[in-house]
Design a protein around this motif. Structure first.
Motif, PDB file in Angstrom:
ATOM      1  N   GLN A   1       0.852  -1.393  -0.025  1.00  0.00           N
ATOM      2  CA  GLN A   1      -0.386   0.145  -0.194  1.00  0.00           C
ATOM      3  C   GLN A   1       1.030   1.828   0.009  1.00  0.00           C
ATOM      4  OE1 GLN A   1      -3.520   0.167  -0.800  1.00  0.00           O
ATOM      5  NE2 GLN A   1      -3.607   2.211  -0.033  1.00  0.00           N
ATOM      6  N   GLU A   2       2.012   1.511   0.516  1.00  0.00           N
ATOM      7  CA  GLU A   2       2.259   2.366   0.803  1.00  0.00           C
ATOM      8  C   GLU A   2       3.292   2.701  -0.731  1.00  0.00           C
ATOM      9  OE1 GLU A   2       7.095   3.195   2.937  1.00  0.00           O
ATOM     10  OE2 GLU A   2       5.380   2.610   4.026  1.00  0.00           O
ATOM     11  N   MET A   3       4.271   1.360  -1.306  1.00  0.00           N
ATOM     12  CA  MET A   3       4.712   1.668  -2.551  1.00  0.00           C
ATOM     13  C   MET A   3       3.418   1.824  -3.713  1.00  0.00           C
ATOM     14  SD  MET A   3       6.765  -2.009  -2.243  1.00  0.00           S
ATOM     15  CE  MET A   3       7.359  -1.496  -4.809  1.00  0.00           C
ATOM     16  N   VAL A   4       2.410   1.789  -3.417  1.00  0.00           N
ATOM     17  CA  VAL A   4       1.027   2.518  -4.088  1.00  0.00           C
ATOM     18  C   VAL A   4       1.417   3.773  -3.992  1.00  0.00           C
ATOM     19  CG1 VAL A   4      -1.067   1.756  -4.725  1.00  0.00           C
ATOM     20  CG2 VAL A   4       0.128   0.333  -4.538  1.00  0.00           C
ATOM     21  N   GLU A   5       1.145   4.197  -2.990  1.00  0.00           N
ATOM     22  CA  GLU A   5       0.775   5.551  -2.530  1.00  0.00           C
ATOM     23  C   GLU A   5       1.935   6.435  -3.049  1.00  0.00           C
ATOM     24  OE1 GLU A   5       0.499   5.774   1.627  1.00  0.00           O
ATOM     25  OE2 GLU A   5      -1.955   4.730   1.889  1.00  0.00           O
ATOM     26  N   LYS A   6       2.915   5.586  -2.827  1.00  0.00           N
ATOM     27  CA  LYS A   6       4.237   6.907  -3.078  1.00  0.00           C
ATOM     28  C   LYS A   6       4.818   7.156  -5.214  1.00  0.00           C
ATOM     29  CE  LYS A   6       7.719   5.792  -0.124  1.00  0.00           C
ATOM     30  NZ  LYS A   6       9.057   5.056   0.896  1.00  0.00           N
ATOM     31  N   GLU A   7       4.055   6.568  -5.546  1.00  0.00           N
ATOM     32  CA  GLU A   7       3.956   5.782  -7.567  1.00  0.00           C
ATOM     33  C   GLU A   7       2.616   6.646  -7.364  1.00  0.00           C
ATOM     34  OE1 GLU A   7       5.166   5.080 -10.083  1.00  0.00           O
ATOM     35  OE2 GLU A   7       6.241   3.637  -8.823  1.00  0.00           O
ATOM     36  N   GLU A   8       1.836   6.962  -6.688  1.00  0.00           N
ATOM     37  CA  GLU A   8       0.194   7.746  -6.933  1.00  0.00           C
ATOM     38  C   GLU A   8       1.085   9.063  -6.878  1.00  0.00           C
ATOM     39  OE1 GLU A   8      -3.352   6.783  -4.358  1.00  0.00           O
ATOM     40  OE2 GLU A   8      -3.363   5.373  -5.655  1.00  0.00           O
ATOM     41  N   GLU A   9       1.534   9.806  -5.513  1.00  0.00           N
ATOM     42  CA  GLU A   9       2.259  10.801  -5.603  1.00  0.00           C
ATOM     43  C   GLU A   9       3.522  11.590  -6.105  1.00  0.00           C
ATOM     44  OE1 GLU A   9       4.089  11.035  -1.511  1.00  0.00           O
ATOM     45  OE2 GLU A   9       1.892  10.363  -0.087  1.00  0.00           O
ATOM     46  N   LYS A  10       3.965  10.563  -6.237  1.00  0.00           N
ATOM     47  CA  LYS A  10       5.134  10.482  -7.893  1.00  0.00           C
ATOM     48  C   LYS A  10       4.392  11.222  -8.825  1.00  0.00           C
ATOM     49  CE  LYS A  10       9.369   8.626 -10.110  1.00  0.00           C
ATOM     50  NZ  LYS A  10       9.834   7.300 -11.026  1.00  0.00           N
ATOM     51  N   GLU A  11       3.281  10.418  -9.967  1.00  0.00           N
ATOM     52  CA  GLU A  11       2.918  10.710 -11.091  1.00  0.00           C
ATOM     53  C   GLU A  11       1.769  12.478 -11.076  1.00  0.00           C
ATOM     54  OE1 GLU A  11       0.013   7.956 -11.420  1.00  0.00           O
ATOM     55  OE2 GLU A  11       1.930   6.350 -11.855  1.00  0.00           O
ATOM     56  N   VAL A  12       1.096  12.640  -9.355  1.00  0.00           N
ATOM     57  CA  VAL A  12       0.810  13.756  -9.656  1.00  0.00           C
ATOM     58  C   VAL A  12       1.714  15.016  -8.937  1.00  0.00           C
ATOM     59  CG1 VAL A  12      -0.897  15.163  -7.910  1.00  0.00           C
ATOM     60  CG2 VAL A  12      -1.238  13.457  -7.989  1.00  0.00           C
ATOM     61  N   TYR A  13       2.877  14.696  -8.810  1.00  0.00           N
ATOM     62  CA  TYR A  13       4.095  16.003  -8.644  1.00  0.00           C
ATOM     63  C   TYR A  13       3.972  15.733  -9.994  1.00  0.00           C
ATOM     64  CZ  TYR A  13       8.651  18.016  -7.557  1.00  0.00           C
ATOM     65  OH  TYR A  13       9.392  18.717  -7.819  1.00  0.00           O
ATOM     66  N   LEU A  14       5.139  15.373 -10.888  1.00  0.00           N
ATOM     67  CA  LEU A  14       4.672  15.174 -12.483  1.00  0.00           C
ATOM     68  C   LEU A  14       4.345  15.577 -13.133  1.00  0.00           C
ATOM     69  CD1 LEU A  14       7.167  11.785 -12.960  1.00  0.00           C
ATOM     70  CD2 LEU A  14       8.227  14.368 -12.228  1.00  0.00           C
TER      71      LEU A  14
END
Length: 180
Positions: free
Chosen positions: A28-41
């Motif tokens: 779950q933490e890995m999925v959340e980090k991936e989503e944060e990365k996409e939002v930031y980019l």
């Protein structure tokens, strides 16, 4: 439970549930980090529509991108310089600490003789008066007994060898051992 040590306090079923829960949390933490990365980019680097741009607009876009890259490189260089400065300072402080540790001399320790009575008095307190004579419990050994055991009959070894040589000598040894 690959490589996990078994806890003596928890049953195996509880441990496996805890490991499963930890795996779920990690995923779950890995999925959340991936989503944060996409939002930031998406926020910092929006997609570029180059199909409808003219050559002059493309040139200005490239110049803007180059200026942003230069700013980011300057910031990265400044951060790297600060990190290097901090690591040097940490090394210098570690060297100073080690030097300070080495300058102090450790005092030489002296052997202190303390009697068993003094040890017991310090452990039990002054209200207990226990006298312990450790030497009284030792077994006494007489010197005469030890000296008798040390004196062994010493004879000419050559006579003994000649007498014991051959089959008759071995027979004598066997007979002597059997009678004892």
């Amino acid at each position: 439970m690959n490589g996990a040590t078994k806890s003596p306090f928890l049953p195996v079923s509880c441990q496996s549930m805890m490991v499963a829960k930890a795996k779920e949390d990690l995923e779950q933490e890995m999925v959340e980090k991936e989503e944060e990365k996409e939002v930031y980019l998406a926020e910092k680097a929006p997609p570029i529509q180059t199909g409808s741009m003219s050559l002059a607009e493309l040139k200005t876009l490239c110049q803007e991108l180059h200026s942003k890259i230069d700013v980011v490189d300057e910031e990265r260089y400044d951060i790297e310089a600060k990190v290097l400065l901090n690591t040097r300072e940490i090394k210098d402080l570690n060297i100073k600490v080690l030097d300070l540790r080495g300058k102090f001399k450790r005092p030489s320790l002296r052997r202190v003789r303390v009697s068993a009575d003094a040890i017991l008095r310090s452990l039990l307190g002054s209200k207990h008066k226990v006298s312990l004579d450790l030497r009284a419990n030792l077994k006494s050994v007489k010197k005469d007994d030890t000296e008798k055991e040390k004196t062994v009959e010493v004879s000419d070894w050559r006579k003994n060898v000649e007498a014991m040589s051959g089959m008759e000598g071995r027979k004598k040894m066997f007979d002597a051992g059997a009678t004892q």
